[in-house]
Design a protein around this motif. Structure first.
Motif, PDB file in Angstrom:
ATOM      1  N   GLN A  13       0.834  -1.210   0.000  1.00  0.00           N
ATOM      2  CA  GLN A  13       0.000   0.000   0.000  1.00  0.00           C
ATOM      3  C   GLN A  13       0.866   1.257   0.000  1.00  0.00           C
ATOM      4  O   GLN A  13       0.461   2.315  -0.457  1.00  0.00           O
ATOM      5  CB  GLN A  13      -0.938   0.009   1.215  1.00  0.00           C
ATOM      6  N   ARG A  14       2.067   1.140   0.552  1.00  0.00           N
ATOM      7  CA  ARG A  14       2.990   2.272   0.628  1.00  0.00           C
ATOM      8  C   ARG A  14       3.831   2.388  -0.649  1.00  0.00           C
ATOM      9  O   ARG A  14       4.309   3.466  -1.010  1.00  0.00           O
ATOM     10  CB  ARG A  14       3.922   2.042   1.836  1.00  0.00           C
ATOM     11  N   CYS A  15       4.019   1.257  -1.317  1.00  0.00           N
ATOM     12  CA  CYS A  15       4.898   1.182  -2.500  1.00  0.00           C
ATOM     13  C   CYS A  15       4.344   2.040  -3.641  1.00  0.00           C
ATOM     14  O   CYS A  15       3.143   2.108  -3.863  1.00  0.00           O
ATOM     15  CB  CYS A  15       5.002  -0.274  -2.941  1.00  0.00           C
ATOM     16  N   LYS A  16       5.261   2.703  -4.361  1.00  0.00           N
ATOM     17  CA  LYS A  16       4.855   3.502  -5.521  1.00  0.00           C
ATOM     18  C   LYS A  16       5.378   2.910  -6.828  1.00  0.00           C
ATOM     19  O   LYS A  16       5.306   3.540  -7.869  1.00  0.00           O
ATOM     20  CB  LYS A  16       5.363   4.927  -5.373  1.00  0.00           C
ATOM     21  N   GLY A  17       5.966   1.730  -6.741  1.00  0.00           N
ATOM     22  CA  GLY A  17       6.424   1.068  -7.962  1.00  0.00           C
ATOM     23  C   GLY A  17       7.546   1.784  -8.687  1.00  0.00           C
ATOM     24  O   GLY A  17       7.607   1.760  -9.916  1.00  0.00           O
ATOM     25  N   PRO A  64      12.914   4.540  -1.434  1.00  0.00           N
ATOM     26  CA  PRO A  64      12.722   5.900  -0.948  1.00  0.00           C
ATOM     27  C   PRO A  64      11.527   6.032  -0.012  1.00  0.00           C
ATOM     28  O   PRO A  64      11.419   7.006   0.719  1.00  0.00           O
ATOM     29  CB  PRO A  64      12.459   6.721  -2.212  1.00  0.00           C
ATOM     30  N   ASP A  65      10.621   5.068  -0.035  1.00  0.00           N
ATOM     31  CA  ASP A  65       9.406   5.204   0.756  1.00  0.00           C
ATOM     32  C   ASP A  65       9.374   4.312   1.992  1.00  0.00           C
ATOM     33  O   ASP A  65       8.356   4.268   2.684  1.00  0.00           O
ATOM     34  CB  ASP A  65       8.187   4.956  -0.134  1.00  0.00           C
ATOM     35  N   GLY A  66      10.477   3.617   2.253  1.00  0.00           N
ATOM     36  CA  GLY A  66      10.528   2.786   3.452  1.00  0.00           C
ATOM     37  C   GLY A  66       9.453   1.718   3.460  1.00  0.00           C
ATOM     38  O   GLY A  66       8.771   1.520   4.469  1.00  0.00           O
ATOM     39  N   CYS A  67       9.274   1.028   2.337  1.00  0.00           N
ATOM     40  CA  CYS A  67       8.208   0.021   2.236  1.00  0.00           C
ATOM     41  C   CYS A  67       8.673  -1.366   2.604  1.00  0.00           C
ATOM     42  O   CYS A  67       7.866  -2.286   2.671  1.00  0.00           O
ATOM     43  CB  CYS A  67       7.687  -0.067   0.799  1.00  0.00           C
ATOM     44  N   ILE A  68       9.992  -1.561   2.734  1.00  0.00           N
ATOM     45  CA  ILE A  68      10.497  -2.934   2.772  1.00  0.00           C
ATOM     46  C   ILE A  68      11.128  -3.280   4.118  1.00  0.00           C
ATOM     47  O   ILE A  68      11.964  -2.549   4.640  1.00  0.00           O
ATOM     48  CB  ILE A  68      11.529  -3.163   1.632  1.00  0.00           C
ATOM     49  N   THR A  69      10.712  -4.417   4.673  1.00  0.00           N
ATOM     50  CA  THR A  69      11.342  -4.976   5.867  1.00  0.00           C
ATOM     51  C   THR A  69      12.085  -6.232   5.420  1.00  0.00           C
ATOM     52  O   THR A  69      11.544  -7.030   4.665  1.00  0.00           O
ATOM     53  CB  THR A  69      10.278  -5.343   6.926  1.00  0.00           C
TER      54      THR A  69
ATOM     55  N   LEU B  19      11.671   6.553  13.506  1.00  0.00           N
ATOM     56  CA  LEU B  19      11.279   7.967  13.554  1.00  0.00           C
ATOM     57  C   LEU B  19      10.577   8.414  12.269  1.00  0.00           C
ATOM     58  O   LEU B  19      10.187   9.565  12.140  1.00  0.00           O
ATOM     59  CB  LEU B  19      12.504   8.863  13.807  1.00  0.00           C
ATOM     60  N   MET B  20      10.450   7.498  11.299  1.00  0.00           N
ATOM     61  CA  MET B  20       9.653   7.821  10.114  1.00  0.00           C
ATOM     62  C   MET B  20       8.275   7.205  10.346  1.00  0.00           C
ATOM     63  O   MET B  20       8.166   6.013  10.616  1.00  0.00           O
ATOM     64  CB  MET B  20      10.304   7.255   8.849  1.00  0.00           C
ATOM     65  N   ASN B  21       7.233   8.019  10.294  1.00  0.00           N
ATOM     66  CA  ASN B  21       5.910   7.490  10.641  1.00  0.00           C
ATOM     67  C   ASN B  21       5.217   6.840   9.435  1.00  0.00           C
ATOM     68  O   ASN B  21       5.802   6.740   8.354  1.00  0.00           O
ATOM     69  CB  ASN B  21       5.049   8.589  11.280  1.00  0.00           C
ATOM     70  N   ASP B  22       3.970   6.425   9.621  1.00  0.00           N
ATOM     71  CA  ASP B  22       3.289   5.656   8.575  1.00  0.00           C
ATOM     72  C   ASP B  22       2.574   6.513   7.540  1.00  0.00           C
ATOM     73  O   ASP B  22       1.956   5.994   6.610  1.00  0.00           O
ATOM     74  CB  ASP B  22       2.294   4.678   9.207  1.00  0.00           C
ATOM     75  N   GLN B  23       2.624   7.812   7.709  1.00  0.00           N
ATOM     76  CA  GLN B  23       2.038   8.729   6.730  1.00  0.00           C
ATOM     77  C   GLN B  23       2.638   8.452   5.345  1.00  0.00           C
ATOM     78  O   GLN B  23       3.848   8.318   5.209  1.00  0.00           O
ATOM     79  CB  GLN B  23       2.430  10.152   7.158  1.00  0.00           C
ATOM     80  N   HIS B  24       1.802   8.368   4.324  1.00  0.00           N
ATOM     81  CA  HIS B  24       2.316   8.167   2.967  1.00  0.00           C
ATOM     82  C   HIS B  24       3.003   9.443   2.494  1.00  0.00           C
ATOM     83  O   HIS B  24       2.411  10.526   2.580  1.00  0.00           O
ATOM     84  CB  HIS B  24       1.184   7.823   1.995  1.00  0.00           C
ATOM     85  N   MET B  25       4.202   9.329   1.973  1.00  0.00           N
ATOM     86  CA  MET B  25       4.937  10.522   1.536  1.00  0.00           C
ATOM     87  C   MET B  25       4.412  10.994   0.184  1.00  0.00           C
ATOM     88  O   MET B  25       4.075  10.187  -0.678  1.00  0.00           O
ATOM     89  CB  MET B  25       6.432  10.231   1.482  1.00  0.00           C
ATOM     90  N   LEU B  69       8.467  12.756   9.500  1.00  0.00           N
ATOM     91  CA  LEU B  69       9.500  12.442  10.479  1.00  0.00           C
ATOM     92  C   LEU B  69       9.055  12.915  11.858  1.00  0.00           C
ATOM     93  O   LEU B  69       8.621  14.060  12.010  1.00  0.00           O
ATOM     94  CB  LEU B  69      10.828  13.108  10.089  1.00  0.00           C
ATOM     95  N   ASP B  70       9.184  12.023  12.837  1.00  0.00           N
ATOM     96  CA  ASP B  70       8.724  12.358  14.179  1.00  0.00           C
ATOM     97  C   ASP B  70       9.814  13.066  14.977  1.00  0.00           C
ATOM     98  O   ASP B  70      10.304  12.566  15.989  1.00  0.00           O
ATOM     99  CB  ASP B  70       8.239  11.092  14.896  1.00  0.00           C
ATOM    100  N   ILE B  71      10.212  14.231  14.480  1.00  0.00           N
ATOM    101  CA  ILE B  71      11.131  15.109  15.210  1.00  0.00           C
ATOM    102  C   ILE B  71      10.548  16.520  15.105  1.00  0.00           C
ATOM    103  O   ILE B  71       9.600  16.735  14.357  1.00  0.00           O
ATOM    104  CB  ILE B  71      12.561  15.095  14.614  1.00  0.00           C
ATOM    105  N   ASP B  72      11.116  17.467  15.855  1.00  0.00           N
ATOM    106  CA  ASP B  72      10.616  18.835  15.748  1.00  0.00           C
ATOM    107  C   ASP B  72      11.097  19.459  14.446  1.00  0.00           C
ATOM    108  O   ASP B  72      12.254  19.304  14.058  1.00  0.00           O
ATOM    109  CB  ASP B  72      11.105  19.670  16.937  1.00  0.00           C
ATOM    110  N   VAL B  73      10.197  20.181  13.782  1.00  0.00           N
ATOM    111  CA  VAL B  73      10.540  20.824  12.518  1.00  0.00           C
ATOM    112  C   VAL B  73       9.946  22.227  12.509  1.00  0.00           C
ATOM    113  O   VAL B  73       8.816  22.438  12.934  1.00  0.00           O
ATOM    114  CB  VAL B  73       9.993  20.029  11.303  1.00  0.00           C
ATOM    115  N   GLN B  74      10.742  23.171  12.049  1.00  0.00           N
ATOM    116  CA  GLN B  74      10.270  24.548  11.905  1.00  0.00           C
ATOM    117  C   GLN B  74      10.248  24.903  10.418  1.00  0.00           C
ATOM    118  O   GLN B  74      11.218  24.640   9.706  1.00  0.00           O
ATOM    119  CB  GLN B  74      11.234  25.489  12.653  1.00  0.00           C
TER     120      GLN B  74
END
Ligand SMILES: Cc1ncc(C[n+]2csc(CCOP(=O)(O)OP(=O)(O)O)c2C)c(N)n1
Lengths: 75, 262
Positions: A13-17, A64-69, B19-25, B69-74
């Protein structure tokens, strides 16, 4: 001699291919899913030749999206 | 042993940084920003500075870094991140303060702020994502655009007679007395990513030890702006960008103890 084997879990679901992981994998484990997209409309990658995986983590590092464990087992 | 059993054992060798959350970038597929985001928080976590880090993000694609990223950002106005970071670091000297700037931001509208902050030797780290164009606004020419490179505002290619020469900010930074560590890295291969991570760590350590200002340039891709696939963009970068922007350390006050290349 210890045999190393690994496994990858992909958050499809996170992967952008982007396919950078496919390019980075030295064992050709990964492939784009055929004719499938995730909820956000992106094609995604699957581990199709999973028995080849050595758990080197190259795919995870370049993603780049941190999709892989990546898991690695020493036995 | 099959895949399920290996996963069951749970011997994880790599995963998304905590520290990288689950929000889709929001970044386009294959964007270098994502890789650098991961490195920044991996280093912060390894240094145990999760509660003590403040990133400063100006305008550009990475303006939304605070979402992921779960850190403080300005946030800062376009180009002004090093001035804002200067204030934060001076008022809060025990914090890790870094800016995260694109080339349009750092090498154009914010050239003055960047060069002066580096020259003053503020104990901050500037992370400079050089993708040779203005990514967020649609791939316009930046001061860093290569000679001959086509962008939406130089569709026939950049010509020095008309547009001037590509600006080498990192080389300029290396000549300034205030800088402690100036390096140029990339994140296109596993080996390059490992080196870039070491460089970011060294820069952050310098910042915390008050050795001076630090600049880590990451030569990056913008596959959407360059109109290429991410894999092709990496190849294009290797073939064209590295000739203008060669990788490696340009300056290190403690040469004897550290080399990102080794
Ligand atoms: C004062 C001001 N001028 C112009 C803009 C429009 N603008 C938004 S993003 C951007 C370009 C940023 O490019 P860069 O710093 O290279 O970062 P990238 O998007 O490539 O990561 C510009 C000019 C703005 N938001 N504010």
């Amino acid at each position: 001699m210890s045999k190393i084997s690994g496994a990858v879990e992909i958050d499809t679901q996170r992967c952008k291919g982007c396919l950078l992981c496919v390019e980075a994998c030295p064992k050709n484990v990964l492939e784009p899913a055929k004719n499938k997209v995730n909820a956000r409309g992106y094609g995604y990658v699957l581990a199709v030749r999973e028995e080849e995986c050595i758990g080197c983590a190259s795919c995870g590092i370049v993603c780049p999206d941190g999709c892989i464990t990546v898991y690695r087992l020493k036995e | 042993m099959n895949r399920e059993e290996i996963i069951e054992r749970g011997e994880i060798v790599y995963r998304k940084p905590t520290l990288m959350n689950d929000q889709h970038m929001h970044y386009c597929p294959g964007c270098s920003h994502g890789v650098v985001h991961k490195l920044v928080v991996e280093v912060i976590e390894e240094m145990g500075l999760a509660e003590k880090s403040i990133g400063v993000c100006p305008v550009g694609c990475a303006v939304f870094l605070y979402n992921y990223l779960d850190i403080d950002v300005q946030e800062a106005a376009h180009g002004r991140a090093p001035a804002v970071a200067t204030a934060i670091k001076r008022l809060w000297p025990d914090r890790l303060v870094f800016t995260y700037q694109g080339d349009g931001d750092l090498a154009c509208i914010g050239t003055a702020e960047t060069i002066h902050a580096l020259n003053r030797g503020e104990s901050i780290t500037v992370i400079f994502i050089n993708n040779a164009i203005y990514g967020m606004t649609g791939g316009q020419m930046a001061p860093t655009t290569l000679e001959g490179m086509k962008t939406s505002t130089c569709p026939y290619g950049r010509t020095p007679e008309l547009h001037g020469f590509p600006l080498h900010i990192t080389e300029i930074a290396a000549t300034l007395q205030g800088t402690a560590y100036v390096t140029r890295q990339s994140v296109h291969t596993v080996a390059a990513i490992r080196k870039a991570k070491k460089a970011i760590r060294h820069a952050f350590e310098n910042s915390m030890q008050g050795k001076g200002s630090n600049l880590v340039e990451i030569v990056s891709t913008c596959s959407s702006g360059w109109k290429m696939s991410p894999v092709k963009a990496n190849q294009w970068m290797e073939e064209h960008m590295f000739a203008y922007y060669p990788l490696g350390d340009l300056k290190d006050v403690d040469q004897s103890v550290f080399h990102a290349d080794k």
